[in-house]
Enzyme design. Structure first.
Site: not given
Ligand code: ADP
Length: 160
Positions: A90, A128
């Protein structure tokens, strides 16, 4: 191309995650979504709930499977026969952490490559944690998460 893993906490899965996973299915024959227990992040949803919600949200994507993991990511990837880790990137804030993780993982297993996909502009600022904060105060999250997650967030926060 063969198998890729897409790791994360998915607490809960958002349309931003879904977008990255779907785009990965256009490139890789098979995509394994790995859901980490992440107890230190004190998740809102249990691992079992996150497996359920993520599985439901991705059921239209036939080449995707969803698995829990509680070991090193490089081991999880190897166990699933994956040669690639897919991460969504992001706004600039993700870069430093992801850069570090990619190098550490390369050091642990040099045969494993981390591939970054740019977040789509509409999901660039979606996380999230932001979704949980909005839902907690009764805000509308229908533009940010799949319908099953929206319903479960309402139930979690005891809203109609
Ligand atoms: P968060 O960072 O939202 O808690 P996670 O730990 O579940 O989410 O992230 C898992 C993967 O998904 C990471 O590589 C993160 O960069 C990616 N990710 C999370 N939100 C997005 C988004 N809005 N667009 C693209 N990639 C995302």
């Amino acid at each position: 191309m063969p198998i890729a893993v897409c790791p994360g906490s998915f607490d809960p899965i958002t349309l931003g995650h879904l977008d990255i996973i779907e785009r990965a299915t256009y490139i890789y024959d098979s995509v394994v979504v790995g859901i980490a227990g992440s107890p230190s992040k004190k998740p809102l949803f249990s691992l079992k709930e996150r497996l359920e919600l993520t599985g439901e949200a991705l059921k239209g994507l036939k080449t995707v499977k969803v698995e829990p993991f509680d070991r090193l990511l490089v081991e999880f990837a190897k166990k699933n026969g994956a040669g690639v880790i897919i991460k969504g990137l992001r706004a600039i804030s993700d870069f430093e952490h992801e850069f570090q993780m990619a190098h550490l993982n390369k050091n642990l297993d040099s045969s494993l490559e981390t591939v970054f996909m740019m977040a789509s502009p509409e999901f660039m600022f979606l996380s999230s944690s932001a979704v949980k904060e909005i839902a907690q105060y009764g805000g509308n999250v229908s533009d940010f998460v799949p319908a099953n997650v929206e319903a479960r967030l309402r139930a979690k926060y005891n809203q109609r």
